[in-house]
Design an enzyme around this catalytic site. Structure first.
Site, PDB file in Angstrom:
ATOM      1  N   HIS A   7       2.046   1.343   0.169  1.00 36.73           N
ATOM      2  CA  HIS A   7       3.594   0.999  -0.536  1.00 36.73           C
ATOM      3  C   HIS A   7       3.166  -0.415  -1.142  1.00 36.73           C
ATOM      4  CE1 HIS A   7       5.251   4.736   1.462  1.00 36.73           C
ATOM      5  NE2 HIS A   7       3.798   4.528   0.367  1.00 36.73           N
TER       6      HIS A   7
ATOM      7  N   HIS B 194      -1.330   0.538   4.464  1.00 44.24           N
ATOM      8  CA  HIS B 194      -1.293   1.250   3.767  1.00 44.24           C
ATOM      9  C   HIS B 194      -0.863   0.809   2.464  1.00 44.24           C
ATOM     10  CE1 HIS B 194       2.817   0.478   5.103  1.00 44.24           C
ATOM     11  NE2 HIS B 194       3.898   1.648   4.154  1.00 44.24           N
TER      12      HIS B 194
ATOM     13  N   HIS C 171       4.170   9.006   7.405  1.00 47.79           N
ATOM     14  CA  HIS C 171       4.219   7.643   6.743  1.00 47.79           C
ATOM     15  C   HIS C 171       4.104   7.838   5.552  1.00 47.79           C
ATOM     16  CE1 HIS C 171       6.752   5.059   4.889  1.00 47.79           C
ATOM     17  NE2 HIS C 171       5.545   4.228   4.555  1.00 47.79           N
TER      18      HIS C 171
ATOM     19  N   ASP D 112       5.297  -3.149  -0.750  1.00 50.75           N
ATOM     20  CA  ASP D 112       6.029  -4.080  -0.215  1.00 50.75           C
ATOM     21  C   ASP D 112       5.143  -4.204   0.487  1.00 50.75           C
ATOM     22  OD1 ASP D 112       6.898  -1.507   0.749  1.00 50.75           O
ATOM     23  OD2 ASP D 112       7.856  -2.179   2.290  1.00 50.75           O
ATOM     24  N   HIS D 113       3.741  -3.630   0.636  1.00 57.72           N
ATOM     25  CA  HIS D 113       3.006  -4.126   2.133  1.00 57.72           C
ATOM     26  C   HIS D 113       1.829  -4.475   1.318  1.00 57.72           C
ATOM     27  CE1 HIS D 113       4.642  -1.735   5.601  1.00 57.72           C
ATOM     28  NE2 HIS D 113       5.462  -1.555   4.243  1.00 57.72           N
TER      29      HIS D 113
HETATM   30 FE    FE Z   1       7.321  -0.196   3.439  1.00 55.60          FE
HETATM   31 ZN    ZN Z   2       5.714   1.753   3.471  1.00 58.77          ZN
END
Ligand code: FE
Ligand code: ZN
Length: 240
Positions: A58, A56, A114, A60-61
């Site tokens: 975000h 996904h 999410h 942090d990914h």
């Molecule tokens: Fe995350």
């Molecule tokens: Zn996330």
């Protein structure tokens, strides 16, 4: 032949995942939110990087993606539905698609909740599920509804019990504290928390866990109705 898999701790509590198809030596990394630790592992293994798999959008990914593409010439795979907010995709994936890494193939599962475009990579024996399902927990409903997440969890729940659940965060102990408020008498939950405490005390990741273990202990996977799932997710959002 099979996949070799290792978690790569990055940022505060994220995991990227390194995987190598042993038949061909093709290597992929799932969710590189930071490039430094990924680069260190690839260099230590003496391997290149063929693919970056994104669950996904975000930061942090995905934040290490551009640096890894520049350094290794890796290609990028992610959800077609989120192509506008992911790094440039070489493989734009839909639910039901097959993603091929050497001699290994993953089925793409759409797992909204999410985020709306969230996907999971279902390789034989391994599920890379980002922030959809955690050990003893699940991702916050930032974009999707409880109904979306319930359907996503049912999709995951259809996999074999021995499937290893490779999620995006080291949240197990915090999730366990909340899970105990839902099911204080669940022996499988207490055993899983004790196991995770020992793993952390030894400096090891608590993940992957098995789907069978999550079925027995995870209050979100165990929620039998959308309403129960919604209620537990809302309570977890307020839990300290
Ligand atoms: Fe995350
Ligand atoms: Zn996330």
């Amino acid at each position: 032949m099979s996949l070799s898999v290792r978690p790569i701790p990055i940022l505060a509590d994220n995991y990227a995942w390194w995987l190598r198809d042993e038949a061909t030596g093709q290597v992929a990394v799932v969710d590189p939110g930071d490039a430094a630790a990924v680069t260190a592992l690839l260099d230590a293994e003496g391997c290149g990087l063929d693919w970056i798999l994104l669950t996904h959008h975000h930061a942090d990914h995905i934040a290490g993606t551009a640096e890894l593409v520049a350094r290794y010439g890796a290609r990028v795979a992610g959800a077609a539905a989120d192509a506008h907010r992911l790094p440039p995709l070489d493989a734009a994936l839909h639910g039901g698609d097959s993603f091929v890494l050497g001699a290994s193939a993953a089925e793409i599962l759409e797992t909204p909740g999410h985020t709306l475009g969230h996907i999971a990579f279902s390789f034989p024996g391994w599920l890379f599920c980002g922030d959809t399902l955690f050990s003893l927990g699940c991702g916050r409903l930032i974009e999707g509804t409880a109904e979306d997440l319930f359907r996503s969890l049912r999709r995951i729940d259809a996999l074999p019990g021995e499937t290893l659940i490779a999620c995006g965060h080291e949240y197990t102990l915090a999730n366990g504290r909340f899970a105990l408020t839902v099911e204080p008498d669940n022996e499988a939950l207490r055993a899983r928390i004790a196991e995770a405490e020992a793993q952390r005390a030894a400096g090891r990741p608590t993940v992957p866990s098995t789907l069978a273990s999550e079925r027995a202990a995870n209050p979100f996977l165990r929620a039998a109705t959308v309403a129960t799932l919604a209620e537990r997710r809302a309570a977890k959002d307020k839990f300290r």
